[in-house]
Design a protein around this motif. Structure first.
Motif, PDB file in Angstrom:
ATOM      1  N   ASP A   1      36.836  51.563  49.424  1.00 32.28           N
ATOM      2  CA  ASP A   1      37.659  50.752  48.528  1.00 32.28           C
ATOM      3  C   ASP A   1      37.000  49.387  48.348  1.00 32.28           C
TER       4      ASP A   1
ATOM      5  N   SER B   1      41.446  54.190  51.111  1.00 32.32           N
ATOM      6  CA  SER B   1      42.139  52.954  50.771  1.00 32.32           C
ATOM      7  C   SER B   1      43.515  52.847  51.414  1.00 32.32           C
TER       8      SER B   1
ATOM      9  N   ARG C   1      40.190  50.654  39.840  1.00 32.94           N
ATOM     10  CA  ARG C   1      39.570  50.504  41.162  1.00 32.94           C
ATOM     11  C   ARG C   1      38.223  51.214  41.217  1.00 32.94           C
TER      12      ARG C   1
ATOM     13  N   LEU D   1      39.084  57.370  46.803  1.00 37.40           N
ATOM     14  CA  LEU D   1      38.748  56.214  47.635  1.00 37.40           C
ATOM     15  C   LEU D   1      39.421  56.324  48.999  1.00 37.40           C
TER      16      LEU D   1
END
Length: 119
Positions: A63, A92, A32, A90
């Protein structure tokens, strides 16, 4: 089955193979983070890099799989969790914390897709 959940706070993301946790699913986090500069979030995440340098603060990235162009909802939360700061880096829905789990659950119940909002 319960032992597979050891250390997991966001079971929805875990069960879908999307959990972001350096401790539980480190390859998910690496994958990611590798996407963080891709469009359309790339510009926002380069801005995060500038803020990090300017302030010296640890600021989580957006994200890259969250909503972007055409997002219908901006979701504002009080402050990033330790999961966002230390476990994934992140902000997220897939973070390993209770807030992400509850938001994920509410989105499923209301039909709000991740592509339709940006945290």
């Amino acid at each position: 089955m319960a032992s597979s959940y050891r250390g997991v706070k966001n079971r929805i993301a875990f069960d879908r193979g999307e959990l972001l946790s350096k401790l539980v699913t480190p390859s998910n986090v690496m994958d990611r983070l590798a996407e963080r500069y891709a469009d359309p979030h790339g510009e926002l995440n380069r801005w995060v890099d500038e803020l990090r340098v300017t302030t010296g603060e640890s600021i989580p990235y957006f994200d890259p799989r969250a909503g972007s162009d055409g997002a219908k909802v901006l979701m504002l939360l009080q402050d990033p969790s330790d999961a966002a700061d230390g476990e994934s880096g992140l902000i997220s829905l897939h973070n390993n914390d209770q807030t992400a789990h509850h938001v994920h659950q509410l989105c499923e119940e209301t039909g709000l897709r991740y592509a339709d909002y940006i945290p």
